[in-house]
Write a protein that holds these residues in place. Structure first.
Motif, PDB file in Angstrom:
ATOM      1  N   LEU A   1       3.976   1.418  -1.092  1.00  0.00           N
ATOM      2  CA  LEU A   1       4.465   1.566  -2.149  1.00  0.00           C
ATOM      3  C   LEU A   1       3.839   2.166  -3.146  1.00  0.00           C
ATOM      4  CD1 LEU A   1       7.424  -1.255  -2.333  1.00  0.00           C
ATOM      5  CD2 LEU A   1       7.475   1.519  -1.789  1.00  0.00           C
ATOM      6  N   GLY A   2       2.936   1.501  -3.202  1.00  0.00           N
ATOM      7  CA  GLY A   2       1.615   2.461  -4.560  1.00  0.00           C
ATOM      8  C   GLY A   2       0.970   3.262  -4.585  1.00  0.00           C
ATOM      9  N   ARG A   3       0.683   4.101  -2.638  1.00  0.00           N
ATOM     10  CA  ARG A   3       1.171   5.501  -2.468  1.00  0.00           C
ATOM     11  C   ARG A   3       1.721   6.509  -3.475  1.00  0.00           C
ATOM     12  NH1 ARG A   3      -1.285   5.861   3.370  1.00  0.00           N
ATOM     13  NH2 ARG A   3      -0.414   8.081   2.716  1.00  0.00           N
ATOM     14  N   TYR A   4       2.929   5.864  -2.985  1.00  0.00           N
ATOM     15  CA  TYR A   4       4.817   6.346  -3.556  1.00  0.00           C
ATOM     16  C   TYR A   4       4.270   6.640  -5.184  1.00  0.00           C
ATOM     17  CZ  TYR A   4       9.528   7.279  -4.567  1.00  0.00           C
ATOM     18  OH  TYR A   4      10.252   7.494  -5.559  1.00  0.00           O
ATOM     19  N   GLU A   5       4.024   4.823  -5.867  1.00  0.00           N
ATOM     20  CA  GLU A   5       4.688   4.963  -7.064  1.00  0.00           C
ATOM     21  C   GLU A   5       2.573   6.625  -7.637  1.00  0.00           C
ATOM     22  OE1 GLU A   5       3.807   1.281  -8.547  1.00  0.00           O
ATOM     23  OE2 GLU A   5       5.366   0.964  -8.053  1.00  0.00           O
ATOM     24  N   LEU A   6       1.911   5.943  -6.639  1.00  0.00           N
ATOM     25  CA  LEU A   6       1.029   7.371  -7.600  1.00  0.00           C
ATOM     26  C   LEU A   6       1.151   9.223  -7.506  1.00  0.00           C
ATOM     27  CD1 LEU A   6      -2.838   5.759  -5.746  1.00  0.00           C
ATOM     28  CD2 LEU A   6      -1.779   6.309  -8.042  1.00  0.00           C
ATOM     29  N   GLN A   7       1.755   8.894  -5.797  1.00  0.00           N
ATOM     30  CA  GLN A   7       2.562  10.763  -6.252  1.00  0.00           C
ATOM     31  C   GLN A   7       3.802  10.680  -6.711  1.00  0.00           C
ATOM     32  OE1 GLN A   7       0.624  13.119  -3.654  1.00  0.00           O
ATOM     33  NE2 GLN A   7       2.465  14.471  -4.032  1.00  0.00           N
ATOM     34  N   GLN A   8       4.239   9.927  -7.127  1.00  0.00           N
ATOM     35  CA  GLN A   8       6.085   9.883  -7.958  1.00  0.00           C
ATOM     36  C   GLN A   8       5.411  10.718  -9.337  1.00  0.00           C
ATOM     37  OE1 GLN A   8       8.280  11.065  -6.419  1.00  0.00           O
ATOM     38  NE2 GLN A   8       9.526   9.963  -8.029  1.00  0.00           N
ATOM     39  N   ALA A   9       3.773  10.022  -9.747  1.00  0.00           N
ATOM     40  CA  ALA A   9       3.093  10.071 -11.517  1.00  0.00           C
ATOM     41  C   ALA A   9       2.521  11.239 -11.306  1.00  0.00           C
ATOM     42  CB  ALA A   9       2.006   8.727 -11.477  1.00  0.00           C
ATOM     43  N   ASP A  10       2.472  11.952 -10.334  1.00  0.00           N
ATOM     44  CA  ASP A  10       1.106  13.115 -10.152  1.00  0.00           C
ATOM     45  C   ASP A  10       2.413  14.405  -9.962  1.00  0.00           C
ATOM     46  OD1 ASP A  10      -0.656  11.864 -10.162  1.00  0.00           O
ATOM     47  OD2 ASP A  10      -1.561  12.169  -8.309  1.00  0.00           O
ATOM     48  N   ASP A  11       3.296  14.010  -9.603  1.00  0.00           N
ATOM     49  CA  ASP A  11       4.745  14.756  -9.806  1.00  0.00           C
ATOM     50  C   ASP A  11       5.319  14.886 -10.828  1.00  0.00           C
ATOM     51  OD1 ASP A  11       4.076  15.045  -7.035  1.00  0.00           O
ATOM     52  OD2 ASP A  11       5.801  14.231  -5.890  1.00  0.00           O
TER      53      ASP A  11
ATOM     54  N   LYS B   1       1.078  -1.259  -0.261  1.00  0.00           N
ATOM     55  CA  LYS B   1      -0.077   0.067   0.057  1.00  0.00           C
ATOM     56  C   LYS B   1       0.850   1.317   0.278  1.00  0.00           C
ATOM     57  CE  LYS B   1      -3.996  -1.240   2.629  1.00  0.00           C
ATOM     58  NZ  LYS B   1      -5.135  -1.419   3.597  1.00  0.00           N
TER      59      LYS B   1
END
Length: 197
Positions: free
Chosen positions: A67-77, A65
């Protein structure tokens, strides 16, 4: 006597390096655990040793979870950075619209070049992508604010439910005490014996 300051460089002795790795790894994991408890935060820690062994720590949510949140944030950034770069490369929105309007006015005449039409199309695409990105950003902010509001309302609802439950239980215990035989005999006047005539 105080501890001497350790010079930060690679430890040459392999056994000393392994001991230092184990101690510092455990210390780092302990600090991550403390951070997650003290600040109620989700912490994920991944350590890979020099021989390829993997150590991980996660608190609160599962590692997947977090890491999933991290990936979403990275994609948004990355999307935000990409849009900012596009904005820097292009004119302001107002200037862009003015140029497009001028170009459209020019196209009303019959002698328009294909290059002019292609540049107009590119500028329209850019204006559209910037507008869509801003709309998506505003929508996400609105959704986040609604989610925060929902969270606060749920917490308030849980608090009110617990208070109501406590009040109901205390009222039931008061009613039970009032109906008990000990209390009912206290409230009645004492019985008197009949006098003989």
């Amino acid at each position: 006597m105080g501890r001497r300051k350790v010079e930060i460089k690679r430890i040459e002795n392999k056994s000393s390096r392994q001991v230092t790795f184990c101690k510092r790894r455990n210390g780092l994991m302990e600090k991550a655990r403390q951070l997650s408890i003290l600040c109620e935060s989700s912490v994920a820690l991944i350590i890979v040793s020099d021989n390829g062994r993997l150590y991980s720590f996660s608190s609160g949510d599962s590692m997947a979870k977090i890491l999933g949140r991290y990936e979403l944030q990275q994609a948004d950034d990355l999307k935000t950075l990409d849009l900012e770069e596009k904005n820097l490369n292009y004119l302001s929105h107002k200037e862009l619209l003015e140029i497009i309007q001028c170009k459209i006015d020019e196209t009303k005449s019959d002698n328009v070049s294909i290059d002019c039409l292609k540049s107009l199309e590119e500028q329209l695409k850019t204006a559209l992508s910037i507008t869509r990105a801003r709309k998506a950003e505003l929508t996400m902010e609105f959704v986040r604010s609604l989610q925060e509001k929902e969270k606060l309302l749920r917490e308030e609802n849980q608090l009110l439910t617990s208070q109501l439950t406590k009040m109901t239980k205390s009222r039931e215990t008061e009613d039970a005490r009032a109906m008990s035989p000990e209390n009912s005999s206290r409230n009645k006047p004492p019985e008197t014996l009949l006098l003989l005539k």
